[in-house]
Design an enzyme around this catalytic site. Structure first.
Site, PDB file in Angstrom:
ATOM      1  N   GLU A   1      28.847 -23.912  -4.268  1.00 54.03           N
ATOM      2  CA  GLU A   1      28.068 -23.673  -4.547  1.00 54.03           C
ATOM      3  C   GLU A   1      28.488 -22.965  -6.131  1.00 54.03           C
ATOM      4  O   GLU A   1      27.473 -21.842  -5.737  1.00 54.03           O
ATOM      5  CB  GLU A   1      26.127 -23.377  -3.845  1.00 54.03           C
ATOM      6  CG  GLU A   1      26.382 -24.283  -2.564  1.00 54.03           C
ATOM      7  CD  GLU A   1      25.606 -26.035  -3.273  1.00 54.03           C
ATOM      8  OE1 GLU A   1      25.990 -25.850  -4.522  1.00 54.03           O
ATOM      9  OE2 GLU A   1      25.474 -26.481  -2.163  1.00 54.03           O
ATOM     10  N   ASN A  11      21.587 -13.182  -6.965  1.00 56.78           N
ATOM     11  CA  ASN A  11      20.255 -13.248  -7.686  1.00 56.78           C
ATOM     12  C   ASN A  11      19.952 -14.150  -6.205  1.00 56.78           C
ATOM     13  O   ASN A  11      18.802 -13.819  -6.589  1.00 56.78           O
ATOM     14  CB  ASN A  11      21.021 -14.456  -8.987  1.00 56.78           C
ATOM     15  CG  ASN A  11      21.275 -15.998  -8.040  1.00 56.78           C
ATOM     16  OD1 ASN A  11      21.871 -15.683  -6.933  1.00 56.78           O
ATOM     17  ND2 ASN A  11      21.206 -17.208  -8.678  1.00 56.78           N
ATOM     18  N   CYS A  41      20.741 -20.667 -11.105  1.00 52.31           N
ATOM     19  CA  CYS A  41      21.764 -22.161 -10.815  1.00 52.31           C
ATOM     20  C   CYS A  41      21.286 -23.167 -12.359  1.00 52.31           C
ATOM     21  O   CYS A  41      21.315 -23.853 -12.264  1.00 52.31           O
ATOM     22  CB  CYS A  41      22.976 -21.993  -9.714  1.00 52.31           C
ATOM     23  SG  CYS A  41      22.205 -22.566  -8.392  1.00 52.31           S
TER      24      CYS A  41
HETATM   25  P1  NAP Z   1      30.129 -13.956  -8.326  1.00 54.97           P
HETATM   26  O1  NAP Z   1      30.217 -13.321  -9.522  1.00 54.97           O
HETATM   27  O2  NAP Z   1      31.215 -15.091  -8.126  1.00 54.97           O
HETATM   28  O3  NAP Z   1      29.696 -13.656  -7.162  1.00 54.97           O
HETATM   29  C1  NAP Z   1      30.140 -14.108  -5.642  1.00 54.97           C
HETATM   30  C2  NAP Z   1      30.385 -13.523  -4.577  1.00 54.97           C
HETATM   31  O4  NAP Z   1      31.956 -13.436  -4.723  1.00 54.97           O
HETATM   32  C3  NAP Z   1      30.185 -12.218  -4.790  1.00 54.97           C
HETATM   33  O5  NAP Z   1      29.553 -11.665  -3.088  1.00 54.97           O
HETATM   34  C4  NAP Z   1      31.198 -11.455  -4.925  1.00 54.97           C
HETATM   35  O6  NAP Z   1      31.446 -10.724  -5.033  1.00 54.97           O
HETATM   36  C5  NAP Z   1      31.841 -12.405  -4.032  1.00 54.97           C
HETATM   37  N1  NAP Z   1      34.234 -12.163  -5.132  1.00 54.97           N
HETATM   38  C6  NAP Z   1      34.247 -12.532  -6.185  1.00 54.97           C
HETATM   39  N2  NAP Z   1      35.353 -12.352  -6.245  1.00 54.97           N
HETATM   40  C7  NAP Z   1      36.103 -12.746  -4.556  1.00 54.97           C
HETATM   41  C8  NAP Z   1      37.059 -12.889  -4.023  1.00 54.97           C
HETATM   42  N3  NAP Z   1      38.398 -13.057  -4.643  1.00 54.97           N
HETATM   43  N4  NAP Z   1      37.027 -13.656  -3.173  1.00 54.97           N
HETATM   44  C9  NAP Z   1      36.149 -12.811  -1.856  1.00 54.97           C
HETATM   45  N5  NAP Z   1      34.482 -13.501  -2.618  1.00 54.97           N
HETATM   46  C10 NAP Z   1      34.332 -12.910  -4.086  1.00 54.97           C
HETATM   47  O7  NAP Z   1      28.831 -14.742  -8.412  1.00 54.97           O
HETATM   48  P2  NAP Z   1      28.181 -13.801  -8.726  1.00 54.97           P
HETATM   49  O8  NAP Z   1      27.814 -12.956 -10.202  1.00 54.97           O
HETATM   50  O9  NAP Z   1      27.201 -12.779  -7.943  1.00 54.97           O
HETATM   51  O10 NAP Z   1      26.647 -14.775  -8.737  1.00 54.97           O
HETATM   52  C11 NAP Z   1      26.099 -15.949 -10.537  1.00 54.97           C
HETATM   53  C12 NAP Z   1      26.935 -17.043 -10.389  1.00 54.97           C
HETATM   54  O11 NAP Z   1      26.835 -17.167  -9.182  1.00 54.97           O
HETATM   55  C13 NAP Z   1      26.021 -17.769 -11.482  1.00 54.97           C
HETATM   56  O12 NAP Z   1      27.411 -18.156 -12.121  1.00 54.97           O
HETATM   57  C14 NAP Z   1      25.180 -18.615 -10.823  1.00 54.97           C
HETATM   58  O13 NAP Z   1      25.402 -20.004 -11.447  1.00 54.97           O
HETATM   59  C15 NAP Z   1      25.900 -18.862  -9.461  1.00 54.97           C
HETATM   60  N6  NAP Z   1      25.122 -19.110  -8.905  1.00 54.97           N
HETATM   61  C16 NAP Z   1      25.266 -20.340  -8.089  1.00 54.97           C
HETATM   62  C17 NAP Z   1      24.452 -21.123  -6.865  1.00 54.97           C
HETATM   63  C18 NAP Z   1      24.404 -22.561  -6.765  1.00 54.97           C
HETATM   64  O14 NAP Z   1      23.547 -22.703  -5.225  1.00 54.97           O
HETATM   65  N7  NAP Z   1      25.103 -23.515  -7.459  1.00 54.97           N
HETATM   66  C19 NAP Z   1      23.331 -20.254  -6.601  1.00 54.97           C
HETATM   67  C20 NAP Z   1      23.697 -18.651  -7.088  1.00 54.97           C
HETATM   68  C21 NAP Z   1      24.346 -18.249  -7.964  1.00 54.97           C
HETATM   69  P3  NAP Z   1      31.290  -9.057  -5.601  1.00 54.97           P
HETATM   70  O15 NAP Z   1      29.438  -9.436  -5.834  1.00 54.97           O
HETATM   71  O16 NAP Z   1      31.240  -7.665  -4.840  1.00 54.97           O
HETATM   72  O17 NAP Z   1      31.858  -9.385  -7.001  1.00 54.97           O
HETATM   73  O1  G3P Z   2      20.779 -20.318  -8.025  1.00 55.25           O
HETATM   74  C1  G3P Z   2      20.092 -20.021  -7.433  1.00 55.25           C
HETATM   75  C2  G3P Z   2      19.642 -21.441  -6.802  1.00 55.25           C
HETATM   76  O2  G3P Z   2      19.960 -21.798  -5.270  1.00 55.25           O
HETATM   77  C3  G3P Z   2      18.447 -21.647  -7.198  1.00 55.25           C
HETATM   78  O3  G3P Z   2      17.623 -21.753  -6.609  1.00 55.25           O
HETATM   79  O4  G3P Z   2      14.847 -21.928  -5.630  1.00 55.25           O
HETATM   80  O5  G3P Z   2      15.620 -20.602  -7.566  1.00 55.25           O
HETATM   81  O6  G3P Z   2      15.856 -23.590  -7.825  1.00 55.25           O
HETATM   82  P1  G3P Z   2      16.150 -22.206  -7.073  1.00 55.25           P
END
Ligand code: NAP
Ligand code: G3P
Length: 484
Positions: A258, A162, A292
């Site tokens: 995160e 995202n 997130c």
């Molecule tokens: P995701 O499916 O967990 O993927 C995140 C990253 O991890 C991607 O680069 C993914 O690669 C990689 N990945 C997946 N499996 C892995 C493994 N076994 N080993 C190493 N890397 C691996 O998350 P997303 O769909 O990209 O993002 C959405 C989620 O992220 C939501 O839950 C959101 O809340 C969270 N998020 C949190 C924050 C924060 O700052 N707290 C910010 C943004 C998003 P692939 O794309 O190739 O699968």
């Molecule tokens: O999900 C991405 C997280 O880092 C949120 O960023 O700036 O949209 O609150 P922001």
């Protein structure tokens, strides 16, 4: 065509300062969630290529150590300049690759340029300390410890779909200013955008091996990279599910996670409802709720709920929905799986008695902004992270119950408290088990030098410019013992 990709829009990886040919030849086709159009191909790296990249990264450490910190900073300033020059081109790619509206896409690129400059400045003010032995009983002033921060080594940066540019830079830049080398594993959907960030950094003058990329499905190559013995730190942003998995398999490698969130907006009876309604709608539905820190539940009492729901409804009905090229707010979700999950949550809630106020409409992966009132704790939407434009309203008898329900979530990223009484705001904020409480504002990460952290299932460790530099460095003590 640029070095980044060939005439077929097949993108290489940055390996030891050059955009690599495709040894393995396996590629992943990236299409747009907006209209299914072809965007490009990225390489699915092999284990052998991962080994090669990690080898170059270790060699790059000594190269990077020879670059003085003001020169490291100059490279980041230059990269920021290049990003801004290329902002329109990169934003167009970002917009189509992750269906982010154009205004937000341009904003992400420019925010990242600001981030690079701020990090360069912060890195230049890194200092050490001197500690005298005499401060401790029995100690001697002949024993002096010089303490400075040193890099951890090779940092593996893993970013989510995202914010493929900003949440890659938020790891890369602090790691580099801390003296580390970096290997970026971007989200597959978003990888092409992330590679454009890396191109700007490389063009700014990074020595070979200091910053490299490994593209490929996390589910296929991720475990191998994460468990590699020569990875010295893992900086991960993504789902709680994957974060937990990485935490299990990474053994002794230090981590910064995160993860997901279920940010609650607690609206007190004395709140300015007009302000709260507008602010919450923005926080819940920007980028289709795929943040997130999106507001993912409202908790309030019956006394104001009806009025607040009416105000929310009026604003949600006006939200522009559709194609990100038309600068709308709600765009198609990143994939069908996400849209299916959103539909499931809505139907589950309605089936269990939630009141549909607006929404519950889907066109392909485009899920219309949906407001559900009288959501109860037996409904999935009360607890699950939708990562889509769904906003549940949970009604409670008072704010004690509101805090209890807010804290019952497995997540602990951020919460909002809307009230005119600052004393009440602080009292409630102190009880909320989250990384950050926003008083009279939607939950959000920025500004990017603020501490940003999640507790419980929302992560561990703290991001934010200087916090990230600190997380990816360690103290090194040199103690001098004067003999006369
Ligand atoms: P995701 O499916 O967990 O993927 C995140 C990253 O991890 C991607 O680069 C993914 O690669 C990689 N990945 C997946 N499996 C892995 C493994 N076994 N080993 C190493 N890397 C691996 O998350 P997303 O769909 O990209 O993002 C959405 C989620 O992220 C939501 O839950 C959101 O809340 C969270 N998020 C949190 C924050 C924060 O700052 N707290 C910010 C943004 C998003 P692939 O794309 O190739 O699968
Ligand atoms: O999900 C991405 C997280 O880092 C949120 O960023 O700036 O949209 O609150 P922001």
């Amino acid at each position: 065509m640029s070095e980044l990709c060939n005439e077929k829009h097949t993108y290489g990886n940055l390996i030891n300062g050059r955009w690599a040919e495709y040894a393995s030849g396996n590629v992943i086709t990236i299409t747009s969630p907006v209209d299914g159009s072809f965007i490009g191909e990225i390489q699915a790296v092999s284990k052998e290529e991962v080994d090669e990249v990690i080898r170059y990264s270790k060699e790059g450490l000594s190269l990077w150590a020879c670059v003085p910190i003001f020169e490291k900073a100059r490279i980041l300033y230059k990269a920021a300049e290049l990003l801004e020059e290329r902002a329109e081109e990169i934003a167009d790619i970002l917009m189509m690759e992750i269906a982010k509206d154009r205004k937000s896409s341009v904003s992400e690129v420019k925010r990242t340029a600001d981030f690079l400059r701020f990090t360069a400045d912060a890195g230049k003010s890194l200092e050490g300390i001197a500690v005298s032995g005499e401060n401790f009983p029995g100690g001697s002033r002949n024993k002096i410890s010089y303490v400075r921060r040193v890099p951890l080594g090779t940092v593996l940066a893993i970013s989510p779909f995202n914010y493929p540019i900003n949440l890659s830079a938020s790891k890369i830049a602090p790691a580099l200013m801390g003296g580390n080398t970096v290997i970026l594993k971007p989200a597959t959907q978003g990888a092409i955008s992330a590679l454009h960030l890396v191109k700007a950094l490389q063009d700014a003058g990074l020595p070979g091996g200091v910053l490299q990329t490994v593209t490929g499905k996390g589910s296929e190559i991720g475990d191998y990279i994460v468990t590699h013995e020569n990875i010295n730190f893992i900086n991960f942003t993504g789902s709680t599910e994957v974060g937990r998995h990485l935490s299990k398999i990474s053994c002794m490698t230090p981590l910064l996670l995160e993860l997901g969130g279920k940010d609650a907006a607690l609206v007190l009876e004395d709140a300015d409802l007009t302000y709260a309604a507008s602010n919450i709608v923005e926080g819940a539905f920007s980028y289709s709720g795929q943040r997130c820190t999106a507001v993912k539940r409202i908790i309030t009492t019956d006394k104001v709920a009806d009025q607040l729901v009416e105000m929310l409804k009026t604003r949600i009905e006006k939200l522009p929905v559709g194609d990100p090229r038309d600068n709308v707010v709600v765009t198609p979700l990143i994939d069908q799986k996400s849209a299916d999950f959103a539909e499931f949550l809505i139907q589950d809630a309605i089936g269990k008695g939630a009141e549909l106020i607006v929404g519950n409409k889907r066109e392909g992966n485009l899920v219309y902004p949906t407001l559900l009132d009288k959501v109860t704790v037996d409904m999935e939407i009360a607890w699950k992270e939708p990562f889509s434009p769904i906003l549940p309203v949970i009604r409670v008898k008072d704010m004690d119950e509101a805090v209890e329900i807010a804290n019952r979530s497995e997540y602990g990223l951020q919460s909002s408290v809307f009230t005119k009484d600052i004393n009440k705001a602080f009292r409630i904020a102190e009880k909320l088990e989250v990384g950050t409480v926003q008083i009279n504002n939607k939950t959000e990460r920025g500004p990017d030098h603020f501490p940003f952290l999640g507790v419980k299932a929302s992560g561990m460790g703290t991001q934010g410019v200087k916090y990230s530099i600190e997380a990816m460095t360690r103290p090194k003590a040199i103690t001098i013992n004067l003999t006369e």
